[in-house]
Design a protein around this motif. Structure first.
Motif, PDB file in Angstrom:
ATOM      1  N   LEU A  69       0.839  -1.192   0.000  1.00 50.46           N
ATOM      2  CA  LEU A  69       0.000   0.000   0.000  1.00 50.46           C
ATOM      3  C   LEU A  69       0.876   1.244   0.000  1.00 50.46           C
ATOM      4  O   LEU A  69       0.574   2.260  -0.642  1.00 50.46           O
ATOM      5  CB  LEU A  69      -0.899  -0.003   1.235  1.00 50.46           C
ATOM      6  N   GLU A  70       1.953   1.180   0.742  1.00 52.42           N
ATOM      7  CA  GLU A  70       2.924   2.275   0.804  1.00 52.42           C
ATOM      8  C   GLU A  70       4.276   1.677   1.124  1.00 52.42           C
ATOM      9  O   GLU A  70       4.382   0.593   1.683  1.00 52.42           O
ATOM     10  CB  GLU A  70       2.527   3.309   1.865  1.00 52.42           C
ATOM     11  N   TRP A  71       5.312   2.385   0.729  1.00 52.39           N
ATOM     12  CA  TRP A  71       6.657   1.983   1.120  1.00 52.39           C
ATOM     13  C   TRP A  71       7.528   3.225   1.175  1.00 52.39           C
ATOM     14  O   TRP A  71       7.229   4.242   0.557  1.00 52.39           O
ATOM     15  CB  TRP A  71       7.234   0.945   0.154  1.00 52.39           C
ATOM     16  N   ALA A  72       8.583   3.137   1.962  1.00 56.79           N
ATOM     17  CA  ALA A  72       9.483   4.278   2.097  1.00 56.79           C
ATOM     18  C   ALA A  72      10.849   3.786   2.547  1.00 56.79           C
ATOM     19  O   ALA A  72      10.984   2.699   3.123  1.00 56.79           O
ATOM     20  CB  ALA A  72       8.932   5.278   3.110  1.00 56.79           C
ATOM     21  N   GLU A  73      11.847   4.587   2.275  1.00 58.38           N
ATOM     22  CA  GLU A  73      13.196   4.321   2.761  1.00 58.38           C
ATOM     23  C   GLU A  73      13.461   5.252   3.927  1.00 58.38           C
ATOM     24  O   GLU A  73      13.328   6.472   3.809  1.00 58.38           O
ATOM     25  CB  GLU A  73      14.232   4.549   1.664  1.00 58.38           C
ATOM     26  N   VAL A  74      13.781   4.676   5.071  1.00 63.54           N
ATOM     27  CA  VAL A  74      14.012   5.452   6.291  1.00 63.54           C
ATOM     28  C   VAL A  74      15.332   5.028   6.909  1.00 63.54           C
ATOM     29  O   VAL A  74      15.532   3.845   7.211  1.00 63.54           O
ATOM     30  CB  VAL A  74      12.871   5.235   7.313  1.00 63.54           C
ATOM     31  N   HIS A  75      16.243   5.980   7.057  1.00 60.15           N
ATOM     32  CA  HIS A  75      17.552   5.706   7.655  1.00 60.15           C
ATOM     33  C   HIS A  75      18.261   4.543   6.949  1.00 60.15           C
ATOM     34  O   HIS A  75      18.904   3.698   7.580  1.00 60.15           O
ATOM     35  CB  HIS A  75      17.428   5.410   9.148  1.00 60.15           C
ATOM     36  N   GLY A  76      18.119   4.482   5.628  1.00 57.26           N
ATOM     37  CA  GLY A  76      18.823   3.474   4.857  1.00 57.26           C
ATOM     38  C   GLY A  76      18.145   2.123   4.777  1.00 57.26           C
ATOM     39  O   GLY A  76      18.673   1.185   4.160  1.00 57.26           O
ATOM     40  N   ASN A  77      16.971   1.985   5.385  1.00 58.77           N
ATOM     41  CA  ASN A  77      16.224   0.733   5.336  1.00 58.77           C
ATOM     42  C   ASN A  77      14.858   0.949   4.700  1.00 58.77           C
ATOM     43  O   ASN A  77      14.288   2.046   4.789  1.00 58.77           O
ATOM     44  CB  ASN A  77      16.032   0.157   6.747  1.00 58.77           C
ATOM     45  N   TYR A  78      14.316  -0.107   4.093  1.00 55.49           N
ATOM     46  CA  TYR A  78      12.999  -0.033   3.477  1.00 55.49           C
ATOM     47  C   TYR A  78      11.921  -0.527   4.439  1.00 55.49           C
ATOM     48  O   TYR A  78      12.128  -1.488   5.185  1.00 55.49           O
ATOM     49  CB  TYR A  78      12.949  -0.885   2.206  1.00 55.49           C
ATOM     50  N   ALA A 105       2.404   7.664   6.033  1.00 57.25           N
ATOM     51  CA  ALA A 105       1.081   8.110   6.487  1.00 57.25           C
ATOM     52  C   ALA A 105       0.365   8.884   5.390  1.00 57.25           C
ATOM     53  O   ALA A 105      -0.848   8.736   5.181  1.00 57.25           O
ATOM     54  CB  ALA A 105       1.224   8.974   7.738  1.00 57.25           C
ATOM     55  N   GLN A 106       1.092   9.715   4.677  1.00 59.09           N
ATOM     56  CA  GLN A 106       0.481  10.478   3.584  1.00 59.09           C
ATOM     57  C   GLN A 106      -0.066   9.539   2.515  1.00 59.09           C
ATOM     58  O   GLN A 106      -1.173   9.757   1.996  1.00 59.09           O
ATOM     59  CB  GLN A 106       1.514  11.426   2.969  1.00 59.09           C
ATOM     60  N   GLN A 107       0.684   8.515   2.176  1.00 56.34           N
ATOM     61  CA  GLN A 107       0.246   7.570   1.156  1.00 56.34           C
ATOM     62  C   GLN A 107      -0.944   6.744   1.614  1.00 56.34           C
ATOM     63  O   GLN A 107      -1.886   6.515   0.854  1.00 56.34           O
ATOM     64  CB  GLN A 107       1.410   6.651   0.767  1.00 56.34           C
ATOM     65  N   VAL A 108      -0.920   6.301   2.872  1.00 55.94           N
ATOM     66  CA  VAL A 108      -1.994   5.466   3.396  1.00 55.94           C
ATOM     67  C   VAL A 108      -3.314   6.241   3.438  1.00 55.94           C
ATOM     68  O   VAL A 108      -4.385   5.711   3.120  1.00 55.94           O
ATOM     69  CB  VAL A 108      -1.646   4.937   4.798  1.00 55.94           C
ATOM     70  N   ARG A 109      -3.261   7.512   3.795  1.00 62.93           N
ATOM     71  CA  ARG A 109      -4.491   8.284   3.940  1.00 62.93           C
ATOM     72  C   ARG A 109      -5.159   8.545   2.593  1.00 62.93           C
ATOM     73  O   ARG A 109      -6.343   8.864   2.539  1.00 62.93           O
ATOM     74  CB  ARG A 109      -4.217   9.589   4.678  1.00 62.93           C
ATOM     75  N   LYS A 110      -4.414   8.403   1.510  1.00 63.94           N
ATOM     76  CA  LYS A 110      -5.048   8.507   0.197  1.00 63.94           C
ATOM     77  C   LYS A 110      -5.975   7.324  -0.037  1.00 63.94           C
ATOM     78  O   LYS A 110      -7.016   7.450  -0.682  1.00 63.94           O
ATOM     79  CB  LYS A 110      -3.980   8.566  -0.896  1.00 63.94           C
ATOM     80  N   ALA A 111      -5.593   6.150   0.474  1.00 63.28           N
ATOM     81  CA  ALA A 111      -6.410   4.947   0.318  1.00 63.28           C
ATOM     82  C   ALA A 111      -7.425   4.799   1.440  1.00 63.28           C
ATOM     83  O   ALA A 111      -8.491   4.214   1.238  1.00 63.28           O
ATOM     84  CB  ALA A 111      -5.506   3.712   0.274  1.00 63.28           C
TER      85      ALA A 111
END
Length: 204
Positions: A69-78, A105-111
């Motif tokens: 549903l969403e994914w992001a890279e945070v501090h070098g990790n996915y 959170a921004q991506q999830v709230r779209k769905a």
């Protein structure tokens, strides 16, 4: 009736995981969404409990299939959230809590536009640094990177419905429990749970 999706976000070290654990212990009707991540498990963490731990190649395959549903890279990790599983849980009427960063959170709230967003803040930036160093699990370089990232993350606090300042742990857990209970008392939720109570609205 569908369940409620709760999105909880915080900078690293603000106590998000501890607060969520406290909520789950006090409210059996809330379940935790288990995200995917490529980071190395911390001591005591188990695959399928805190996270679904996968390597980078596996993560990319799942992402490219549209599984997330969403994914992001945070501090070098996915990190990512399973799209199918989450939609199934909400459709089944299960209140589900999702721990993600502000980008996710921004991506999830779209769905899920009706999702309830909660941002956890530390009592001060100095206290945040103290908590990160107190973990004893990260190098000075990692801590510096997390502190720098935290400043940027905290600028997005205004995008959330509720803000909890985690000064006293017990009080902060009480606040998180109160948010969940308040969400269940929204008019639409109450009408769906107790339709007979609202029959008078149809009367002339």
């Amino acid at each position: 009736m569908p369940g409620t999706l709760f999105i909880v976000t915080a900078p690293s070290g603000a106590g998000k995981t501890t607060l969520v654990r406290g909520l789950l212990e006090r409210d059996a009707k809330v379940q935790l969404s288990i995200s995917y991540t490529t980071r190395v498990p911390r001591p005591g963490e188990q695959n399928g409990c805190e996270y679904n731990f996968v390597d980078v190649d596996t993560f990319r395959v799942l992402r490219d299939r549209g599984e997330f549903l969403e994914w992001a890279e945070v501090h070098g990790n996915y990190y990512a959230t399973s799209r199918v599983w989450l939609k199934e849980q909400i459709a089944l009427g299960r209140d589900t809590l999702l721990e993600i960063d502000w980008q996710g959170a921004q991506q999830v709230r779209k769905a899920f536009p009706d999702a309830v967003g909660v941002f956890i803040l530390p009592p001060s930036f100095e206290e945040l640094e103290s908590r990160l160093r107190g973990r004893g699990t990260d190098s000075d370089e990692v801590i510096s990177r997390r502190l720098l990232g935290a400043r940027g993350e905290m600028r997005h606090v205004g995008e959330f419905d509720y803000v909890i300042i985690n000064n006293e742990l017990h009080d902060a857990i009480d606040d998180l429990v109160a948010v969940v209970r308040a969400a269940r008392l929204r008019y639409d939720n109450q009408q769906a749970r107790h339709p007979s109570y609202f029959d008078f609205l149809e009367q002339d």
